[in-house]
Design an enzyme around this catalytic site. Structure first.
Site, PDB file in Angstrom:
ATOM      1  N   GLY A 128      72.241  -8.480   2.730  1.00 59.56           N
ATOM      2  CA  GLY A 128      70.952  -7.929   2.635  1.00 59.56           C
ATOM      3  C   GLY A 128      70.945  -6.671   3.524  1.00 59.56           C
ATOM      4  N   ARG A 129      69.955  -7.287   4.842  1.00 62.16           N
ATOM      5  CA  ARG A 129      69.837  -6.163   5.515  1.00 62.16           C
ATOM      6  C   ARG A 129      70.948  -5.470   6.258  1.00 62.16           C
ATOM      7  NH1 ARG A 129      65.965  -9.834   9.387  1.00 62.16           N
ATOM      8  NH2 ARG A 129      67.158 -11.124   8.270  1.00 62.16           N
ATOM      9  N   CYS A 151      60.789 -15.193  -2.897  1.00 61.32           N
ATOM     10  CA  CYS A 151      59.970 -14.200  -1.943  1.00 61.32           C
ATOM     11  C   CYS A 151      59.055 -14.826  -1.519  1.00 61.32           C
ATOM     12  CB  CYS A 151      59.742 -12.959  -2.878  1.00 61.32           C
ATOM     13  SG  CYS A 151      58.966 -11.737  -1.836  1.00 61.32           S
ATOM     14  N   HIS A 211      69.232 -18.137  -1.156  1.00 63.70           N
ATOM     15  CA  HIS A 211      69.086 -17.630   0.152  1.00 63.70           C
ATOM     16  C   HIS A 211      69.141 -18.962   1.223  1.00 63.70           C
ATOM     17  CE1 HIS A 211      66.755 -15.059   3.172  1.00 63.70           C
ATOM     18  NE2 HIS A 211      67.422 -15.895   3.733  1.00 63.70           N
ATOM     19  N   PRO A 219      68.465  -7.900  -3.619  1.00 66.15           N
ATOM     20  CA  PRO A 219      66.901  -7.232  -3.952  1.00 66.15           C
ATOM     21  C   PRO A 219      66.382  -7.138  -2.613  1.00 66.15           C
ATOM     22  CG  PRO A 219      67.050  -9.499  -5.020  1.00 66.15           C
ATOM     23  CD  PRO A 219      68.501  -9.194  -4.399  1.00 66.15           C
ATOM     24  N   GLY A 228      71.420 -13.593   6.310  1.00 60.14           N
ATOM     25  CA  GLY A 228      71.939 -13.474   7.653  1.00 60.14           C
ATOM     26  C   GLY A 228      73.463 -12.957   7.598  1.00 60.14           C
TER      27      GLY A 228
END
Length: 331
Positions: A229-230, A96, A167, A13, A209
């Protein structure tokens, strides 16, 4: 547990990124990866425009709704609403670090109140019949990640959580911006591995990462799931290898022409409802990263797709800039 222990690849997310258009796009690249929504605050689900906040295309399944909040009653109500909308899983955000999340006393700051997190999970579990999971950090601020993560995990899993995604960084609520919190705190994958070793019968997934499918696969020697993620957002083309690498499906050449047709049709439907082409194509800019013509493709999507009246033909023009033949010759 509702979710069996299995090898899982998920797309994390990501605020302002994993909206319904992004998820529909990612689903065209992988049929099997678990997709997550952006975090949606429980109060907004209860009192806000639910279709705008929660609506999604049936093609997105399997898809999980991530909720933010710290009130067990409200989270339970929001979870039930999410289940009614058809989501496959409800996830609680305990990671978050944004200022907006801190002001609402949820997200990463919940790492400081593990008993409350367990109460939230228990309430959500009692309200729905689909899996309830949580996503956390290894600790916040000056917490020692060894006891902090164990305490959080023990409480959440005892409360019935079907999975815990971690995370593998601390979150620094004081002194670092949300963007800095994604990069500056060092990654500590072994800490997550140790948690899995303590919880061999529970689903523990890892995030943070991970840059490639090869890296994700390497983590699965120690944990049950890996979350991109990214890397999935900025270089979405890597997702075309997910189903073969993680779910045993045949490895076949990906049909990019069919993808563009599917996204063009989706964009046309969105525009007919009053939307703009750029709402869809902004998530597709990195699709052809590294291929001949990718720069021109990006230019077209970044400029022409955001002009008033832009339609699916812009997406098709951008696709035409990609020189697949040159890529084959180079190989």
């Amino acid at each position: 547990m509702n979710r069996p222990i299995q090898t899982t690849l998920a797309i994390a997310p990501m605020m302002d990124w994993t909206d319904r258009h992004c998820r529909f796009f990612h689903r065209q690249l992988t049929r099997r990866a678990l997709l997550y929504t952006e975090m949606v605050v429980a109060d907004a689900v209860i009192h806000g425009a639910r279709e705008r906040l929660l609506g999604f295309d049936d093609a997105e399944h399997p898809v999980a709704l991530q909720l933010g909040g710290s009130d067990p009653r409200k989270l339970a109500e929001a979870a039930a609403i999410g289940e009614a909308f058809g989501y496959d899983e409800i996830n609680l955000n305990v990671g978050c670090p944004s200022d907006r999340v801190q002001s609402g006393t949820f997200g990463a700051c919940l790492m400081k109140t593990p008993v409350l997190v367990a109460q939230c999970v228990a309430a959500m579990k009692a309200a729905v019949n689909i899996p309830v999971t949580a996503k956390c950090r290894i600790g916040v601020d000056d917490q020692d990640p060894e006891p902090a993560l164990d305490t959080l995990a023990d409480g959440v899993l005892a409360a019935g959580a079907d999975a815990l995604w971690v995370h593998a960084r601390k979150a620094w609520l004081e002194g670092l911006s949300p963007k800095e919190n994604r990069d500056i705190p060092p990654l500590d994958y072994p800490r997550v591995y140790r948690l899995k070793a303590r919880k061999p019968n529970e689903f523990i997934g890892i995030n943070g990462g991970i840059q490639s499918l090869e890296e994700a696969s390497a983590h699965l020697a120690y944990v049950d799931g890996a979350m991109l993620g990214r890397a999935a957002y900025h270089t979405p083309g890597i997702l075309t290898g997910v189903d073969a690498a993680f779910y045993g499906e045949p490895s076949v050449a990906f049909d990019y022409a069919a993808l563009i047709e599917a996204m063009s049709g989706y964009a046309a439907r969105h525009i007919e409802k009053g939307g703009r082409l750029g709402h869809v194509t902004r998530h597709m800019v990195g699709l052809f990263h590294g291929l001949p013509g990718a720069r021109r493709y990006r230019q077209i999507l970044s400029t022409d797709a955001n002009k008033p009246g832009a339609g699916p033909e812009v997406l098709k023009a951008a696709f035409a800039a990609i020189d697949f033949a040159a890529e084959v010759e180079a190989a």
